[in-house]
Design an enzyme around this catalytic site. Sequence first.
Site, PDB file in Angstrom:
ATOM      1  N   ASP A   1       0.783  -1.243   0.000  1.00  0.00           N
ATOM      2  CA  ASP A   1       0.000   0.000   0.000  1.00  0.00           C
ATOM      3  C   ASP A   1       0.818   1.299   0.000  1.00  0.00           C
ATOM      4  O   ASP A   1       1.818   1.405   0.711  1.00  0.00           O
ATOM      5  CB  ASP A   1      -0.868   0.085   1.256  1.00  0.00           C
TER       6      ASP A   1
ATOM      7  N   SER B   1      -0.331  -0.063   7.522  1.00  0.00           N
ATOM      8  CA  SER B   1      -0.663   1.148   6.760  1.00  0.00           C
ATOM      9  C   SER B   1      -1.194   2.287   7.607  1.00  0.00           C
ATOM     10  O   SER B   1      -1.750   2.080   8.682  1.00  0.00           O
ATOM     11  CB  SER B   1      -1.684   0.799   5.686  1.00  0.00           C
TER      12      SER B   1
END
Length: 479
Positions: A42, A102
Amino acid sequence: MSQKEFLQKKIRDYEKEHMKSVAEDPWRLRFHLMPPVGWLNDPNGLCQCGGVYHIFFQYSPFHVKGGDKFWGHYVSKDLKNYTYLGAPLVTDQKFDADGVYSGSAWVEDEKILLYYTGNVKEKGDFDYIHKGRGANTVLLECEGGKYFGEKQLLMTNEDYPEGLTQHVRDPKVWKEDGIYYMVQGARKNNDQGIVLLFASEDGKAWEFKKEFQSGAFGYMWECPDLFQAGKNYFLSVSPQGLKREEKRYQNVYQSGYFRIRGDYRGECRLEDFEEWDYGFDFYAPQTFLDENGRRILYGWVGMPDAEEEYTNPTVERGWQHALTLPREITEKEGRLYQYPVGEIQKLRKEQQTLTAGEEKETHSCFDLELTGICGEAFSVEILEGLSVEWKDKTVSLSLSKEAGAGRKIRMAELDRLNELRVVADTSLVEIYFNHGEKVMTTRFYPEGEKRTVRFSGEASEAKLWDMDGFVVEYPQKED
Ligand code: FRU
């Protein structure tokens, strides 16, 4: 030597040893950000601070098929020249021992506030859904884009509302009307994916406010993002567990956005889920507002738990995955459009034109723009193994066996086609329909440096450019 210094040195040593062979890979990307070595997933902590764009990413340098996650860091002033600054966030605390997962950035007074999930997996016989996992919300302040402060643990699973599994993660933070807001993705005990909204006066003490849900729509929502575009607010999520359909939800997991009807802080509902991208390789996008007021999105060109994780031929060459081009987001009648930021056009070199049926040779990095398309059907091919076809109000993207490395066909509904742009890097292609009304992104592994393109159908103009690459510097820090 602290754990942080130890890991950062280990990463630098590993990069020094392996970066050269990755750099020599002909499938190495020229104008997409990729990991210096190993695995990337990500985009994280996206922001612009004092004119500098910061692009962090989930980085697993030692394990090309994914392992412990750190944050890698690229910076750029112009989205064309980049510097890689290493991995400032590594697993050096009890509360992030199994992954700096993330998160996002909020910029304030030349300071970047980085929020992320510290992932913990206890040792033992656990299912890691209901037991054995820790999902900690952590803040780290970064001064002047360079000096990273102490990690501050803000919330643990105890602080999240009742009824949730231990899957809670990916804080995205912003400020509105003097209040900080945070969304996090979560999986409920009844296997429903939801988003949690928190509010805070100071960005440190957070209070749970409400949840966003859309009935039975997947068991987990990852990487939420909530933002305004035009007059509307949107909630972007990456849901897991949707049922595959012929022209929707074709990958293992999805990512898309709902329009929020009403005030997200009060009474509201989610409407009209629309996928961000209909290609094979796209997941976990994040947006941010840059200093010019543009909302820019980056996605991960990859897909977790998909077979391609093992069949991607770059694995053998020591790296895997990339980020999309930065895409500017605009709103039209409640729908979002995505288009490469204008800076990408500056990479265009000499222009060629082509006519229907003509085979035109170009290099592995090109940009093809077809405008004024009309008629009932249209197609574009890269003869080395990729074709895009529009007919019967449907677009399909097909890859050959050799070039697809496991990828075959993806489809999407598209009522009309009047503009098509194909942006091709050595082993990655982004296809934009109607100026970004729909997008398809895929990896693509043709042999050699040469590409041949051809279209059939009616278009008033077809322009083709060879593309320059990004300039990426990897300054080596001496130990
Ligand atoms: C999405 C995701 C996030 C998590 C991260 C870990 O791809 O699973 O939910 O924070 O990747 O790398």
